[in-house]
Design a protein around this motif. Structure first.
Motif, PDB file in Angstrom:
ATOM      1  N   ILE A 244       0.828  -1.201   0.000  1.00 41.60           N
ATOM      2  CA  ILE A 244       0.000   0.000   0.000  1.00 41.60           C
ATOM      3  C   ILE A 244       0.866   1.256   0.000  1.00 41.60           C
ATOM      4  CG2 ILE A 244      -1.620   1.360   1.389  1.00 41.60           C
ATOM      5  CD1 ILE A 244      -2.958  -1.240   2.200  1.00 41.60           C
ATOM      6  N   ILE A 245       1.859   1.278   0.855  1.00 44.16           N
ATOM      7  CA  ILE A 245       2.716   2.465   0.965  1.00 44.16           C
ATOM      8  C   ILE A 245       3.442   2.748  -0.348  1.00 44.16           C
ATOM      9  CG2 ILE A 245       4.777   3.385   2.105  1.00 44.16           C
ATOM     10  CD1 ILE A 245       3.840   1.844   4.639  1.00 44.16           C
ATOM     11  N   ASP A 246       4.007   1.717  -0.953  1.00 43.94           N
ATOM     12  CA  ASP A 246       4.753   1.904  -2.213  1.00 43.94           C
ATOM     13  C   ASP A 246       3.842   2.411  -3.322  1.00 43.94           C
ATOM     14  OD1 ASP A 246       7.070   1.108  -0.968  1.00 43.94           O
ATOM     15  OD2 ASP A 246       7.059  -0.926  -1.795  1.00 43.94           O
ATOM     16  N   SER A 247       2.657   1.807  -3.468  1.00 44.39           N
ATOM     17  CA  SER A 247       1.749   2.230  -4.536  1.00 44.39           C
ATOM     18  C   SER A 247       1.201   3.628  -4.254  1.00 44.39           C
ATOM     19  CB  SER A 247       0.602   1.223  -4.703  1.00 44.39           C
ATOM     20  OG  SER A 247      -0.130   1.082  -3.495  1.00 44.39           O
ATOM     21  N   PHE A 248       0.914   3.919  -2.991  1.00 38.83           N
ATOM     22  CA  PHE A 248       0.428   5.256  -2.617  1.00 38.83           C
ATOM     23  C   PHE A 248       1.467   6.316  -2.958  1.00 38.83           C
ATOM     24  CE2 PHE A 248       0.404   8.646   0.597  1.00 38.83           C
ATOM     25  CZ  PHE A 248      -0.882   9.159   0.439  1.00 38.83           C
ATOM     26  N   GLU A 249       2.719   6.064  -2.592  1.00 36.33           N
ATOM     27  CA  GLU A 249       3.770   7.050  -2.867  1.00 36.33           C
ATOM     28  C   GLU A 249       3.980   7.240  -4.356  1.00 36.33           C
ATOM     29  OE1 GLU A 249       7.109   5.617  -0.654  1.00 36.33           O
ATOM     30  OE2 GLU A 249       6.384   6.465   1.255  1.00 36.33           O
TER      31      GLU A 249
END
Length: 252
Positions: A244-249
């Motif tokens: 989630i964090i990688d795709s959000f960023e």
């Protein structure tokens, strides 16, 4: 426990049983019933927990027991802030609104994530209630915090995995997969995560739901997030949150 009567999106009447757990009744009003109020008003409501970071929100969607609150609690330990637990409500401009600012988590999850503030909320619920602390902010940010947030991504949880892998993976091996639904394929997971479908269908809102998704979420990435058959260990939760964090960023 109680009978609830939601009328015309304007009022909630409650007939409480003599032996009702009032904390549980209030929990139903703050979540379930308010979602029905919004649906009666014709607003888009998804079954998802909403978090935000830097004033951009995501929704973690899934059926009851899919791990929404557990994954959300993991993200809260990594700098995210809770917008609404279990209910994702859109305003007329397509932004998500604040809801109940408390997260219900299992005791073992609270222990693993060291959520020391989590405590029993009702006498009849096995889950604990965790109310995350909100950092102090200046007046400008505080005013923004009371408003709505643009939704930049939707993550739909499942335990599905490829058939050719299901017999070869050990139970505790993380085999998570993040995949994006493209084009018209994104509407199927959104429809599957509509809040209490039976109510909106009974109100004749099926066409309205699809129209609202087309207007509000046409350009919003919708992802499927699977953990395979791996247990929800702390390491696996961090691995899922990393997706989630990688795709959000990458989006913001």
């Amino acid at each position: 426990m109680a009978d609830f009567y939601v009328r015309d999106g304007q009022s909630i009447e409650v007939a409480v049983a003599d032996d009702a757990d009032m904390a549980l009744v209030i929990t139903y009003i703050q979540g379930y019933m308010l979602a029905v109020v919004m649906q009666q008003r014709g607003q888009l409501v998804l079954h998802g927990t909403v978090l935000q970071k830097n004033a951009n929100a995501i929704a973690v969607c899934g059926h009851s027991g899919s791990g929404k609150s557990t994954l959300a609690a993991t993200l809260l330990t990594q700098g995210w802030q809770l917008v609404s637990d279990d209910v994702c409500v859109f305003d007329t401009h397509g932004k998500v609104l604040r809801g109940c600012h408390a997260l219900n988590v299992w005791p073992d999850v609270a222990e693993a994530l060291q959520l020391s503030e989590a405590e029993p909320h009702t006498a009849t619920m096995a889950k604990l209630q965790y109310v995350p602390q909100v950092p102090s902010m200046g007046n400008e940010d505080a005013n923004a915090r009371l408003g709505a947030f643009p939704l930049v991504a939707v993550y739909c949880l499942s335990e599905e995995q490829e058939d050719d892998q299901s017999d070869t993976l050990e139970e505790d091996v993380f085999a998570g997969v993040l995949s994006e639904f493209k084009g018209m394929r994104k509407f199927a997971p959104l429809k599957a995560n509509r809040y209490r479908t039976q109510f909106t269908t009974a109100m004749g809102q099926d066409a309205l739901f699809m129209q609202q998704c087309s207007v509000f979420l046409a350009s919003t990435p919708v992802y499927g997030l699977s953990r395979g058959k791996a247990k929800l260990s702390l390491a696996n939760l961090h691995a899922m949150s990393r997706f989630i964090i990688d795709s959000f960023e990458a989006i913001v």
